[in-house]
Each structure stands twice: as structure tokens, then as C-alpha cells.
Design a protein around this motif. Structure first.
Motif, PDB file in Angstrom:
ATOM      1  N   VAL A 159      10.969  17.474  -2.992  1.00 33.84           N
ATOM      2  CA  VAL A 159      12.303  18.648  -2.134  1.00 33.84           C
ATOM      3  C   VAL A 159      12.855  19.756  -3.929  1.00 33.84           C
ATOM      4  O   VAL A 159      13.377  19.194  -4.204  1.00 33.84           O
ATOM      5  CB  VAL A 159      12.900  18.223  -1.179  1.00 33.84           C
ATOM      6  CG1 VAL A 159      14.050  19.653  -0.971  1.00 33.84           C
ATOM      7  CG2 VAL A 159      12.181  17.438   0.016  1.00 33.84           C
ATOM      8  N   GLU A 160      12.104  21.185  -3.631  1.00 35.26           N
ATOM      9  CA  GLU A 160      13.662  21.710  -5.010  1.00 35.26           C
ATOM     10  C   GLU A 160      13.881  22.413  -4.135  1.00 35.26           C
ATOM     11  O   GLU A 160      13.820  22.724  -2.681  1.00 35.26           O
ATOM     12  CB  GLU A 160      12.086  23.276  -4.824  1.00 35.26           C
ATOM     13  CG  GLU A 160      10.378  22.559  -5.910  1.00 35.26           C
ATOM     14  CD  GLU A 160       9.303  22.524  -5.166  1.00 35.26           C
ATOM     15  OE1 GLU A 160       8.037  23.080  -5.210  1.00 35.26           O
ATOM     16  OE2 GLU A 160       9.707  22.895  -3.274  1.00 35.26           O
ATOM     17  N   TYR A 163       6.404  25.806  -8.494  1.00 39.61           N
ATOM     18  CA  TYR A 163       6.367  24.050  -7.368  1.00 39.61           C
ATOM     19  C   TYR A 163       6.945  22.932  -8.288  1.00 39.61           C
ATOM     20  O   TYR A 163       5.694  23.583  -9.557  1.00 39.61           O
ATOM     21  CB  TYR A 163       4.701  24.750  -6.720  1.00 39.61           C
ATOM     22  CG  TYR A 163       4.691  25.738  -6.288  1.00 39.61           C
ATOM     23  CD1 TYR A 163       4.485  26.714  -6.784  1.00 39.61           C
ATOM     24  CD2 TYR A 163       4.715  25.711  -4.227  1.00 39.61           C
ATOM     25  CE1 TYR A 163       3.847  28.059  -5.766  1.00 39.61           C
ATOM     26  CE2 TYR A 163       3.989  26.234  -3.809  1.00 39.61           C
ATOM     27  CZ  TYR A 163       4.251  27.754  -4.327  1.00 39.61           C
ATOM     28  OH  TYR A 163       3.376  27.973  -3.421  1.00 39.61           O
ATOM     29  N   CYS A 164       7.110  22.191  -7.776  1.00 39.95           N
ATOM     30  CA  CYS A 164       7.343  20.723  -8.357  1.00 39.95           C
ATOM     31  C   CYS A 164       5.833  20.570  -8.066  1.00 39.95           C
ATOM     32  O   CYS A 164       5.104  19.679  -6.787  1.00 39.95           O
ATOM     33  CB  CYS A 164       8.199  19.980  -8.245  1.00 39.95           C
ATOM     34  SG  CYS A 164       8.893  18.420  -8.253  1.00 39.95           S
ATOM     35  N   SER A 224      -1.845  12.611  -6.924  1.00 39.84           N
ATOM     36  CA  SER A 224      -0.416  13.853  -7.255  1.00 39.84           C
ATOM     37  C   SER A 224      -0.202  14.139  -6.249  1.00 39.84           C
ATOM     38  O   SER A 224      -0.873  14.716  -4.861  1.00 39.84           O
ATOM     39  CB  SER A 224      -1.636  15.352  -7.940  1.00 39.84           C
ATOM     40  OG  SER A 224      -1.051  16.519  -7.903  1.00 39.84           O
ATOM     41  N   HIS A 225       1.317  15.450  -6.605  1.00 40.17           N
ATOM     42  CA  HIS A 225       2.020  15.453  -4.901  1.00 40.17           C
ATOM     43  C   HIS A 225       2.931  16.612  -5.380  1.00 40.17           C
ATOM     44  O   HIS A 225       3.403  17.471  -6.281  1.00 40.17           O
ATOM     45  CB  HIS A 225       2.749  14.850  -4.700  1.00 40.17           C
ATOM     46  CG  HIS A 225       2.258  12.913  -4.150  1.00 40.17           C
ATOM     47  ND1 HIS A 225       2.318  12.555  -3.165  1.00 40.17           N
ATOM     48  CD2 HIS A 225       1.691  12.449  -4.766  1.00 40.17           C
ATOM     49  CE1 HIS A 225       1.056  11.774  -3.229  1.00 40.17           C
ATOM     50  NE2 HIS A 225       0.799  11.229  -3.914  1.00 40.17           N
ATOM     51  N   TRP A 226       2.908  17.829  -4.036  1.00 46.76           N
ATOM     52  CA  TRP A 226       3.324  19.135  -4.688  1.00 46.76           C
ATOM     53  C   TRP A 226       4.564  19.301  -3.255  1.00 46.76           C
ATOM     54  O   TRP A 226       4.772  18.423  -2.871  1.00 46.76           O
ATOM     55  CB  TRP A 226       2.221  20.299  -4.106  1.00 46.76           C
ATOM     56  CG  TRP A 226       1.216  20.275  -4.917  1.00 46.76           C
ATOM     57  CD1 TRP A 226       0.153  19.669  -5.080  1.00 46.76           C
ATOM     58  CD2 TRP A 226       1.210  21.088  -6.443  1.00 46.76           C
ATOM     59  NE1 TRP A 226      -0.619  20.278  -6.131  1.00 46.76           N
ATOM     60  CE2 TRP A 226      -0.266  20.666  -7.236  1.00 46.76           C
ATOM     61  CE3 TRP A 226       2.054  22.068  -6.866  1.00 46.76           C
ATOM     62  CZ2 TRP A 226      -0.402  21.003  -8.197  1.00 46.76           C
ATOM     63  CZ3 TRP A 226       1.963  22.173  -7.650  1.00 46.76           C
ATOM     64  CH2 TRP A 226       0.283  22.186  -8.591  1.00 46.76           C
ATOM     65  N   GLY A 227       5.462  20.050  -4.274  1.00 45.44           N
ATOM     66  CA  GLY A 227       6.867  19.856  -3.717  1.00 45.44           C
ATOM     67  C   GLY A 227       6.367  21.643  -2.213  1.00 45.44           C
ATOM     68  O   GLY A 227       5.330  22.561  -3.000  1.00 45.44           O
ATOM     69  N   GLN A 228       7.198  22.318  -1.687  1.00 45.72           N
ATOM     70  CA  GLN A 228       6.927  23.417  -0.560  1.00 45.72           C
ATOM     71  C   GLN A 228       6.542  24.788  -1.703  1.00 45.72           C
ATOM     72  O   GLN A 228       6.223  25.986  -0.962  1.00 45.72           O
ATOM     73  CB  GLN A 228       7.318  23.293   0.383  1.00 45.72           C
ATOM     74  CG  GLN A 228      10.076  24.063   0.230  1.00 45.72           C
ATOM     75  CD  GLN A 228      10.128  22.679  -0.272  1.00 45.72           C
ATOM     76  OE1 GLN A 228       9.621  22.084  -0.887  1.00 45.72           O
ATOM     77  NE2 GLN A 228      11.483  23.368  -1.286  1.00 45.72           N
ATOM     78  N   GLY A 229       7.405  24.751  -2.906  1.00 43.54           N
ATOM     79  CA  GLY A 229       8.047  25.572  -3.384  1.00 43.54           C
ATOM     80  C   GLY A 229       9.134  26.304  -2.664  1.00 43.54           C
ATOM     81  O   GLY A 229       9.914  26.264  -2.460  1.00 43.54           O
TER      82      GLY A 229
END
Length: 121
Positions: free
Chosen positions: A5-6, A94-95, A109-114
Motif C-alpha cells: 500500500v503506497e 508504483y512500489c 514479485s508484488h506490486w502496489g496500486q500506485g
């Protein structure tokens, strides 16, 4: 399940500063590299900064000397301090984390929502 969560994006004038944060949560055994990427409309997503669990940080040439990436391993959180912002820094940030989920044998690999950063007067 893992969540990134960014927070911290917003509108800032040229020359201003912003600090982005990204907190990882869930069934995390360990986090290896944490990264910040950005993407502007019509452009490819690009790596802005990276911080491994050990070792040196890396930065895109366009942000060297202006941005600083750091992490708090106790909080599973990565930060991006952005100073001397320019209109060309406007993008969705993006994180990304390369981490080992509990019960798994290989990293994923995992991404935040931006979070949107807009630099404009």
C-alpha cells in the motif's frame, strides 16, 4: 496474501518535495529488493530506485542527486524522498517488492496500486 500500500502522492510545485511510503503486509517471510517504478501516459514503466536487503541502492540517471530511497525492515516499509521535483517527474509511482511468502520456496514479485505525483505550477 501480500499487500503493498503506497501513500504520499499529490500535487506539488516545481522545486518542491514529496515523500512516498509503501508498506508491505501479509504472510511475508522475508523481503529482498524493494523498488519504486513510475509510469507516465504513453510511456513505459521505468525503474526509479531500488534498495536491496543488503548492498547499494540504485537510481535512474534522471533522479540521481534528487531522490533518496530508504527502507525500514522492521516495518516492511520502503520510502522515496523526492526533492527538487520537476514537471517531468509527473507520473504514477508504483512500489514493487521481491519477497518470499511464507510456505513458498521461491521469491515472487508484488506490486502496489500506485500513487499519483503531479508536479505543476
Amino acid at each position: 496474501q501480500v499487500q503493498l500500500v503506497e501513500s504520499g502522492g499529490g500535487l506539488v510545485q516545481p522545486g518542491g518535495s514529496l515523500r512516498l511510503s509503501c508498506a508491505a503486509s501479509g504472510s511475508i517471510r522475508s523481503i529482498y529488493t524493494m523498488n519504486w517504478y513510475r509510469q507516465s501516459p504513453g510511456k513505459q514503466r521505468e525503474l526509479v530506485a531500488a534498495i536491496p536487503s543488503t548492498g547499494r541502492t540504485n537510481y535512474a540517471d534522471s533522479v540521481k542527486g534528487r531522490f533518496t530511497i530508504s527502507r525500514d525492515n522492521a516495518k516492511n516499509t520502503v520510502y522515496l524522498q523526492m526533492n527538487s521535483l520537476k514537471p517531468e517527474d509527473t507520473a504514477t509511482y508504483y512500489c514493487n517488492a521481491i519477497l518470499l511468502v511464507e510456505g513458498r520456496s521461491s521469491a515472487t514479485s508484488h506490486w502496489g496500486q500506485g500513487t499519483q505525483v503531479t508536479v505543476s505550477s
